[in-house]
Design an enzyme around this catalytic site. Structure first.
Site, PDB file in Angstrom:
ATOM      1  N   ASP A 267      -2.610   6.524  -3.382  1.00 10.74           N
ATOM      2  CA  ASP A 267      -1.430   5.913  -2.776  1.00 10.74           C
ATOM      3  C   ASP A 267      -0.933   4.777  -3.666  1.00 10.74           C
ATOM      4  O   ASP A 267      -1.430   4.585  -4.780  1.00 10.74           O
ATOM      5  CB  ASP A 267      -1.731   5.435  -1.353  1.00 10.74           C
ATOM      6  CG  ASP A 267      -2.720   4.288  -1.301  1.00 10.74           C
ATOM      7  OD1 ASP A 267      -3.525   4.153  -2.228  1.00 10.74           O
ATOM      8  OD2 ASP A 267      -2.686   3.517  -0.326  1.00 10.74           O
TER       9      ASP A 267
ATOM     10  N   ASP B  84      -1.177   1.568  -3.925  1.00  9.29           N
ATOM     11  CA  ASP B  84      -2.076   0.558  -4.498  1.00  9.29           C
ATOM     12  C   ASP B  84      -3.438   1.126  -4.842  1.00  9.29           C
ATOM     13  O   ASP B  84      -4.358   0.389  -5.201  1.00  9.29           O
ATOM     14  CB  ASP B  84      -2.202  -0.656  -3.575  1.00  9.29           C
ATOM     15  CG  ASP B  84      -2.966  -0.362  -2.296  1.00  9.29           C
ATOM     16  OD1 ASP B  84      -2.995   0.804  -1.877  1.00  9.29           O
ATOM     17  OD2 ASP B  84      -3.509  -1.311  -1.703  1.00  9.29           O
TER      18      ASP B  84
ATOM     19  N   SER C  58       0.813  -1.214   0.000  1.00 11.50           N
ATOM     20  CA  SER C  58       0.000   0.000   0.000  1.00 11.50           C
ATOM     21  C   SER C  58       0.851   1.271   0.000  1.00 11.50           C
ATOM     22  O   SER C  58       1.576   1.526  -0.947  1.00 11.50           O
ATOM     23  CB  SER C  58      -0.957  -0.038   1.196  1.00 11.50           C
ATOM     24  OG  SER C  58      -1.889   0.995   1.153  1.00 11.50           O
TER      25      SER C  58
ATOM     26  N   ASP D 186      -5.985   2.485  -3.260  1.00 14.95           N
ATOM     27  CA  ASP D 186      -7.242   2.262  -2.544  1.00 14.95           C
ATOM     28  C   ASP D 186      -7.603   3.435  -1.633  1.00 14.95           C
ATOM     29  O   ASP D 186      -8.617   3.401  -0.947  1.00 14.95           O
ATOM     30  CB  ASP D 186      -7.215   0.947  -1.745  1.00 14.95           C
ATOM     31  CG  ASP D 186      -6.172   0.930  -0.637  1.00 14.95           C
ATOM     32  OD1 ASP D 186      -5.357   1.871  -0.559  1.00 14.95           O
ATOM     33  OD2 ASP D 186      -6.168  -0.050   0.144  1.00 14.95           O
TER      34      ASP D 186
END
Length: 450
Positions: free
Chosen positions: A246, A248, A107, A250
């Site tokens: 960010d 990833d 992430s 999400d």
């Protein structure tokens, strides 16, 4: 009994140190595969299938190969999607009617970290019971099914295109983004080749930054966790609005034309107010860290507000329990259950933009009814195993703070899930008072084990 490997968002750690090693990740793939085979109980000769996506970290190549080997050894077919946002894996797992999805990502963490997280066939994070079953299987020796039952692997060439169309489908058909210049920061992450196309194909002029991943620069002074980069991009390119994702993709943070930043609490309010105006809002879920001003603003809409533990999986669990559709965190994880089964930075940004288009207003105007309270968070390092709840001095300091704040503020103490830290959060209407009380409690914690 606590889980050994799975945290609140899968298995995560430093690359090269267990559990993020090729050997462990192969065993994790095998254990997850065996768990999947047991639970699916498919007819003889049929294989469960999983989708594997990843972000742009250099370690993704290595871990992808290890996971693929583990799943194949367990008799599970693998579909490889390449770099893809976490919510895209959730969507495609569901759309392709697969048995599970796997994301290789840490992430918002730096490139030298990585992690593995799983989605169920329905595109939601695995229940704790399934993760516990995988951990139990990990304790057993790794084997291999007979050659005729080994899993196969194939690449999905149109994964990005499918997800782009899905994102666009969450934006109202009667609206477009023409005439809007968007500064878009993709954090050199998983959405670098996807997010610019989504907003461009809806009509916006897109100035994309953070779209040159080299395996080492993901989240490096860019993206939703480093929003100053977005602010500067908005001002430099005279953009109408800014969007930062960010690594990833999400979570999302946004900025207005003046470079003012809008966190998840403010964006959640914009979406909530628009949903309320359309008669679609039944309730909103925040977390223990959500600003008290957000709670009061939602309640002024005549809508209930509830708090979950910190973590988007807990927000989703409470949404499901209440039967509500909207929730999120100040960090920018926003869940719109009428659009998706998980938090999605691109989809959330589109919901904010549609709200602004429908009202014909700016971000600043849309947020005007929301007045955030000053909030101070102090992280205090403490010895492992220290029982802060039983310390009378800490309890007295907290009681004093709560008495002074009254109904105009709140105090929250919670241990970090990943570090030996106690997080002290104080919130209220008066900034200097909030700062003083936060330091009062932090000092009591420090003195308790001095």
């Amino acid at each position: 009994m606590g889980r050994k490997y799975f945290g609140t968002d899968g298995v995560r750690g430093l690359v090269g140190a267990e559990p993020i090693t090729p050997d462990f990740v192969m065993r994790l793939g095998y254990a997850a595969g065996r768990t999947l085979v047991r639970r699916e109980n498919l007819p003889t000769g049929e294989h469960p299938a999983v989708l594997i996506g990843k972000d742009t970290r250099i370690s993704g190549y290595m871990l992808e190969a290890a996971l693929e080997a583990g799943f194949a050894a367990a008799g599970v077919d693998v579909m490889l999607a390449g770099p893809l946002p976490t919510p895209a894996v959730a969507y495609l797992t569901r759309a392709l009617r697969l048995q599970a999805g796997v994301v290789i990502s840490a992430s918002h963490n730096p490139f030298f970290d990585n992690g593995i997280k799983f989605f169920s066939a329905g595109g939601m994070k695995l229940p704790d019971s399934v993760e516990s079953e995988i951990e139990e299987t990990l304790e057993q020796p790794m084997g291999c099914v007979e050659s005729a039952r080994l899993g196969k692997a194939q690449r999905i060439d149109d994964a990005a295109g499918r997800y782009i169309e899905f994102c666009k489908s969450t934006f109202p058909n009667e609206l477009d983004l023409r005439g809007l210049r968007i500064a878009l920061d993709c954090a050199h992450g998983a959405a670098y080749a996807i997010a610019p196309k989504v907003f461009h194909e809806l009509g916006a002029e897109v100035v994309a930054v953070g779209v040159e991943p080299d395996g080492l620069n993901i989240n490096d002074e860019v993206g939703a966790t480093q929003p100053e980069h977005l602010r500067q991009a908005v001002l430099a390119h005279q953009a109408d609005i800014g969007i930062a994702l960010d690594g990833d993709a999400d979570r999302v943070i946004m900025a207005d034309a003046d470079g003012e930043l809008y966190d998840g609490d403010r964006l959640l309010y914009v979406i909530a107010a628009a949903s309320h105006a359309a008669g679609r809002l039944d309730g909103v879920v925040g977390t223990l860290m959500s600003n008290l001003g957000l709670e009061h603003a939602i309640e002024r809409l005549g809508v209930p507000f509830d708090r979950a533990k910190v973590g988007d999986r807990y927000v989703l669990e409470l949404l499901q329990e209440r039967g509500w559709k909207l929730g999120g965190e100040g960090s920018g994880h926003i869940i719109c259950r009428d659009c998706h089964t998980t938090g999605d930075g691109i989809v959330s940004a589109l919901q904010v933009l549609s709200a602004l288009r429908l009202r014909g207003c700016s971000l600043s105007d849309a947020c005007a009814p929301l007045v955030l309270y000053p909030q101070r968070l102090v992280n205090v390092r403490m010895p492992a195993g220290f029982d802060w709840r039983a310390d009378p001095a800490i309890d007295a300091a907290r009681a004093q703070a709560e008495h002074e704040l009254g109904d105009a503020g709140r105090v929250l103490l919670r241990p970090s899930g990943t570090e030996p830290l106690l997080r002290v959060m104080v919130e209220g209407r008066d900034g200097p008072q909030v700062e003083r009380l936060a330091q009062l409690i932090a000092h009591a914690v420090e003195q308790a084990f001095a």
